[in-house]
Design an enzyme around this catalytic site. Structure first.
Site, short mmCIF file in Angstrom:
data_model
loop_
_atom_site.label_atom_id
_atom_site.label_comp_id
_atom_site.label_asym_id
_atom_site.label_seq_id
_atom_site.Cartn_x
_atom_site.Cartn_y
_atom_site.Cartn_z
N ARG A 176 -84.73 56.22 26.57
CA ARG A 176 -84.75 57.55 25.96
C ARG A 176 -83.63 57.74 24.95
O ARG A 176 -83.05 58.83 24.81
CB ARG A 176 -84.70 58.64 27.05
N SER A 226 -91.58 65.74 31.21
CA SER A 226 -90.60 65.29 32.19
C SER A 226 -89.22 65.85 31.84
O SER A 226 -88.72 65.64 30.74
CB SER A 226 -90.57 63.75 32.20
N GLU A 296 -83.77 64.96 30.18
CA GLU A 296 -84.47 64.19 29.15
C GLU A 296 -84.89 65.13 28.03
O GLU A 296 -84.93 64.76 26.87
CB GLU A 296 -85.71 63.53 29.78
#
Length: 308
Positions: A176, A226, A296
Site C-alpha cells: 500500500r 478496507s 489504509e
C-alpha cells in the site's frame, strides 16, 4: 491570493467547463461524506495538468489530487485551494500484450479490457473500486495480486510540473505504498505488461473473485473499502472481530457486521463519525492485543471547526 483572483488566473489557462467553484466533495466519495473544495478541476490533457501545477506553484496554492474517491475520507471542513480530478483522463488502449490506461480509468474496466483481449495478469483487480491513478499511488491489491505484479511503467507529473516516466522498480511499490506518495507525484498514465491467456479461464477466475467479494464484503452500504492496513503477523478484520467491535456504531457509521475490516455509512454518517470510529477501534485493539492498526484509507481535508 483571493479566491476571485485565483479564478481569474484559472480561466486564463483552462476551459471554463472544467472549473467548479465551492464544489461539494461528497458527490465524489464512496462514503458520501465531505465538505466543499474551493476549486474542483477536471483536466482532460497532460498539458492542462501541467498548467494547473505551474499556476499553483507560482502562486503558492495547495493542490490535492482525487481519484475516484473509493479509499478516502474527506472531512466536513472541505479542502482549501485546488482539488484536481483526473477522472476525465480515462482512456484504455491495448498494444500487443500491453494495456495503457489513463489515470482516471477504473481499474475494474482495465481488468475487463484485458479479459476481452485474452490477456492475463489483472484478474485480481476485477473488484477493486478505484482509478488507475489511485491504484498505482497505493499499489492496490486483492486476492493475492497487486499492481506491482504487472505494471511496466507509469507516466507522472512531479512537483516542478515536469512529466517523468518511472519503471516498476523506480516506482518503489510496497505494501500500500509507492514513490508516488513519498514524492507527491501525480500519475497521468500507467502501462501493464500482461501475458496471453485463455479468455474462458480468465473469466472463470474473475467470476470466482467477484463471488468471493460479493459474499464477504458489505457492498450494500457506502464505505471506504478496507479501513486498515494488514498489521505484521495479523489480520486487521480478525483483530476487530475478536475485539467484539462488529456492529459498534458512532453516529451514522458502524463497523460492518458482515466484514469487520469495513466501516459502513448506514445512516447519514459524517467524516467525523468515520474518524471517531477509526480511533475507537484503534484504541480497543491496542488495549486488547497490543497491536497498532494503521489506516489504509486516506483521511484529508479541514476539520469542520477550522472552516467556520
Amino acid at each position: 491570493m483571493h479566491k476571485d483572483d485565483i479564478l481569474k488566473e484559472l480561466k486564463k489557462v483552462l476551459p471554463e467547463e472544467i472549473i467548479k467553484v465551492d464544489e461539494p466533495l461528497k458527490r465524489y466519495t464512496y462514503t458520501q461524506t465531505g465538505g466543499n473544495a474551493d476549486f474542483y478541476l477536471s483536466p482532460t490533457t497532460n498539458e492542462q495538468v501541467q498548467a494547473i501545477n505551474h499556476l499553483a506553484r507560482m502562486n503558492n496554492i495547495p493542490v490535492t489530487y482525487l481519484g475516484n474517491g473509493s479509499n478516502i475520507i474527506i472531512r466536513e471542513g472541505g479542502i482549501r485551494g485546488i482539488v484536481l480530478s483526473l477522472l476525465s483522463m480515462d482512456y484504455i488502449k491495448v498494444e500487443d500484450n500491453v494495456i495503457i490506461a489513463g489515470s482516471g480509468a477504473a481499474i475494474i474496466d482495465v481488468s475487463r479490457k484485458a479479459r476481452d483481449y485474452s490477456l492475463t495478469g489483472l484478474e485480481f483487480a476485477c473488484g477493486i473500486p478505484g482509478s488507475i491513478g489511485g491504484a498505482v499511488f497505493m499499489n492496490a491489491g486483492a486476492y493475492g495480486g497487486e499492481v506491482r505484479d504487472c505494471i511496466e511503467h507509469a507516466v507522472c507529473v512531479n512537483e516542478r510540473g515536469e512529466i517523468v516516466t518511472l519503471t516498476r522498480d523506480e516506482l518503489e511499490l510496497g505494501y500500500r505504498s509507492s514513490i508516488v506518495q513519498k514524492q507527491h507525484l501525480v500519475v497521468l498514465e500507467a502501462s501493464f505488461n500482461l501475458a496471453p491467456g485463455n479468455q474462458e479461464e480468465i473469466q472463470s477466475v474473475m467470476d470466482d473473485l467477484t463471488n468471493r467479494r460479493e459474499t464477504k464484503q458489505p457492498l450494500e452500504y457506502p464505505s471506504c473499502g478496507s479501513v486498515f492496513q494488514r498489521p505484521p503477523g495479523h489480520f486487521a478484520g480478525k483483530l476487530i472481530q475478536d475485539s467484539e467491535l462488529q456492529g459498534h456504531r458512532i453516529g451514522g457509521v458502524e463497523v460492518s457486521k458482515k466484514h469487520a475490516g469495513f466501516m459502513v455509512n448506514v445512516d447519514n454518517g459524517t467524516a467525523t463519525d468515520y474518524e471517531d470510529l477509526i480511533h475507537h477501534v484503534q484504541n480497543v485493539v491496542k488495549e486488547k492485543f497490543d497491536v497498532e492498526l494503521h489506516p489504509e484509507v486516506r483521511i484529508i481535508g479541514d476539520h469542520p471547526e477550522e472552516h467556520q
